[in-house]
Enzyme design. Structure first.
Site, PDB file in Angstrom:
ATOM      1  N   GLY A  16       0.811  -1.210   0.000  1.00 53.34           N
ATOM      2  CA  GLY A  16       0.000   0.000   0.000  1.00 53.34           C
ATOM      3  C   GLY A  16       0.843   1.258   0.000  1.00 53.34           C
ATOM      4  N   GLY A  17       2.073   1.156  -0.432  1.00 54.66           N
ATOM      5  CA  GLY A  17       2.986   2.296  -0.413  1.00 54.66           C
ATOM      6  C   GLY A  17       2.928   3.172  -1.644  1.00 54.66           C
ATOM      7  N   SER A  18       1.945   2.958  -2.495  1.00 50.88           N
ATOM      8  CA  SER A  18       1.865   3.726  -3.738  1.00 50.88           C
ATOM      9  C   SER A  18       1.265   5.110  -3.542  1.00 50.88           C
ATOM     10  CB  SER A  18       1.045   2.955  -4.780  1.00 50.88           C
ATOM     11  OG  SER A  18      -0.234   2.619  -4.253  1.00 50.88           O
ATOM     12  N   ASP A  65      -2.692  -6.949  -6.000  1.00 54.52           N
ATOM     13  CA  ASP A  65      -3.998  -6.724  -5.401  1.00 54.52           C
ATOM     14  C   ASP A  65      -4.109  -7.646  -4.199  1.00 54.52           C
ATOM     15  OD1 ASP A  65      -6.625  -6.562  -4.631  1.00 54.52           O
ATOM     16  OD2 ASP A  65      -7.465  -6.796  -6.641  1.00 54.52           O
ATOM     17  N   VAL A  66      -3.991  -7.091  -3.006  1.00 53.68           N
ATOM     18  CA  VAL A  66      -3.918  -7.923  -1.804  1.00 53.68           C
ATOM     19  C   VAL A  66      -5.254  -8.548  -1.426  1.00 53.68           C
ATOM     20  CG1 VAL A  66      -1.924  -6.697  -0.887  1.00 53.68           C
ATOM     21  CG2 VAL A  66      -4.232  -5.960  -0.238  1.00 53.68           C
ATOM     22  N   SER A 137      -6.136   1.578  12.418  1.00 51.61           N
ATOM     23  CA  SER A 137      -6.870   2.837  12.483  1.00 51.61           C
ATOM     24  C   SER A 137      -7.416   3.016  13.892  1.00 51.61           C
ATOM     25  CB  SER A 137      -8.041   2.815  11.491  1.00 51.61           C
ATOM     26  OG  SER A 137      -8.946   3.869  11.719  1.00 51.61           O
ATOM     27  N   TYR A 150     -15.178  -2.147   8.242  1.00 53.03           N
ATOM     28  CA  TYR A 150     -13.974  -1.354   8.475  1.00 53.03           C
ATOM     29  C   TYR A 150     -13.582  -1.395   9.946  1.00 53.03           C
ATOM     30  CZ  TYR A 150     -10.636   2.494   8.112  1.00 53.03           C
ATOM     31  OH  TYR A 150      -9.487   3.248   8.136  1.00 53.03           O
ATOM     32  N   ALA A 152     -14.508  -3.521  12.327  1.00 51.69           N
ATOM     33  CA  ALA A 152     -14.169  -4.872  12.772  1.00 51.69           C
ATOM     34  C   ALA A 152     -12.803  -5.302  12.256  1.00 51.69           C
ATOM     35  CB  ALA A 152     -15.242  -5.856  12.302  1.00 51.69           C
TER      36      ALA A 152
END
Length: 244
Positions: A16-18, A65-66, A137, A150, A152
Site C-alpha cells: 500500500g505504499g503507492s 492486489d492484496v 486505524s 472497516y 471490525a
C-alpha cells in the site's frame, strides 16, 4: 554513535505504499537510505503520476492486489527483509459493508491480507531479525457508523499484531502496529470534501489539525529502528488526541 534512524543497506517493503500514508512512509525510509519496495493496484508506477499524495520516484514498484491471496503468494520474494509495513486499506460507503460482498472485500484487504503478507515474508524477516508493522486505524477503538467491516477489520488487525508479536518474537521478528487518526487521503475525501463534516472532525481533535502521512511515517521509523528494540505487540495511536 551511529544514527538509529539510518536505514542504509536495509530493504523495506511497504504494502500500500503507492499513495497516501504508505507513500509518506516510503519516502521517509528512502530519504534515510533504505532500498524501498512498494505495492499498489495499478499496472505500473507511471499510472500514479497524476495521483495526489503519490511519489514513486526512486521506489521499486510491483502491482499486487492484496484482496487476492494468490497475488500475494506470487509477489516478488526476498531472501532477507528488514522491514515489512502492511499499510493496505479498503472501505465501502453507502452501507455497502452491511452486504456480504462489501463485508468480504473490506475484511480481505484490511485483515486477511496482513496475515497473508506475514506468512509470505516470515522467513525473510527472521533472516534479517526484522520488523513487521501493521497500520490499522483508531476505528479499532470506537464505532464507525455505517462501516461495520472497516471497524471490525481494524480491531482485528490490532489483535493480530499482539498474536503475531508473541508468535514471531522467538525468531527475532518484532511485530507492532500504528493506528492513524484522521489523515487526509483519498479514503477520507468523503469528509475532507465536505466543509461541514470537516469542521466537525477537526473540532474533535485536541490539536485541531488533521494528521499527515509524515506524522505516521515518524511512528513507523521509530518502530522499525533500534529505538524501539524493547517494544513488542503494541499498536501506537497517532491521532492528535482524537481518541482522548
Amino acid at each position: 554513535m551511529s544514527d538509529p534512524l539510518d536505514f542504509s543497506g536495509q530493504r523495506v517493503l511497504i504494502v500500500g505504499g503507492s499513495s497516501g500514508i504508505g507513500n509518506g512512509m516510503a519516502r521517509a525510509f528512502l530519504e534515510r537510505g533504505a532500498e524501498v519496495h512498494v505495492w499498489g493496484t495499478r499496472t505500473s508506477a507511471a499510472d500514479y503520476a497524476d495521483e495526489d499524495g503519490s511519489d514513486l520516484t526512486g521506489l521499486h514498484y510491483a502491482r499486487v492486489d492484496v484482496s487476492d491471496p494468490a497475488q500475494i503468494d506470487g509477489a516478488p520474494g526476498f531472501d532477507s527483509l528488514e522491514v515489512l509495513i502492511c499499510c493496505q486499506g479498503a472501505v465501502e460507503y453507502k452501507r455497502a459493508e452491511f452486504e456480504r460482498e462489501g463485508w468480504d472485500r473490506v475484511l480481505a484487504v484490511n485483515l486477511s491480507s496482513i496475515m497473508d503478507c506475514a506468512r509470505k515474508y516470515r522467513a525473510a524477516l527472521a533472516e534479517a531479525k526484522g520488523t513487521l508493522i501493521a497500520v490499522s486505524s483508531t476505528a479499532a477503538y470506537h464505532s464507525t457508523i455505517g462501516n461495520p467491516a472497516y471497524g471490525a477489520s481494524k480491531a482485528g488487525a490490532v489483535a493480530l499484531v499482539r498474536n503475531l508479536a508473541a508468535a514471531f518474537a522467538s525468531e527475532g521478528i518484532r511485530v507492532n502496529g500504528i493506528a492513524p487518526g484522521f489523515v487526509a487521503t483519498k479514503m477520507t475525501r468523503v469528509t475532507t470534501d465536505n466543509p461541514e463534516r470537516m469542521q466537525g472532525a477537526l473540532a474533535r481533535i485536541p490539536l485541531r489539525r488533521m494528521g499527515t502521512p509524515a506524522d505516521m511515517a515518524g511512528a513507523a521509523l521509530f518502530l522499525a529502528s533500534p529505538l524501539s528494540a524493547y517494544v513488542l505487540g503494541q499498536t501506537i495511536v497517532v491521532d492528535g488526541g482524537l481518541t482522548l
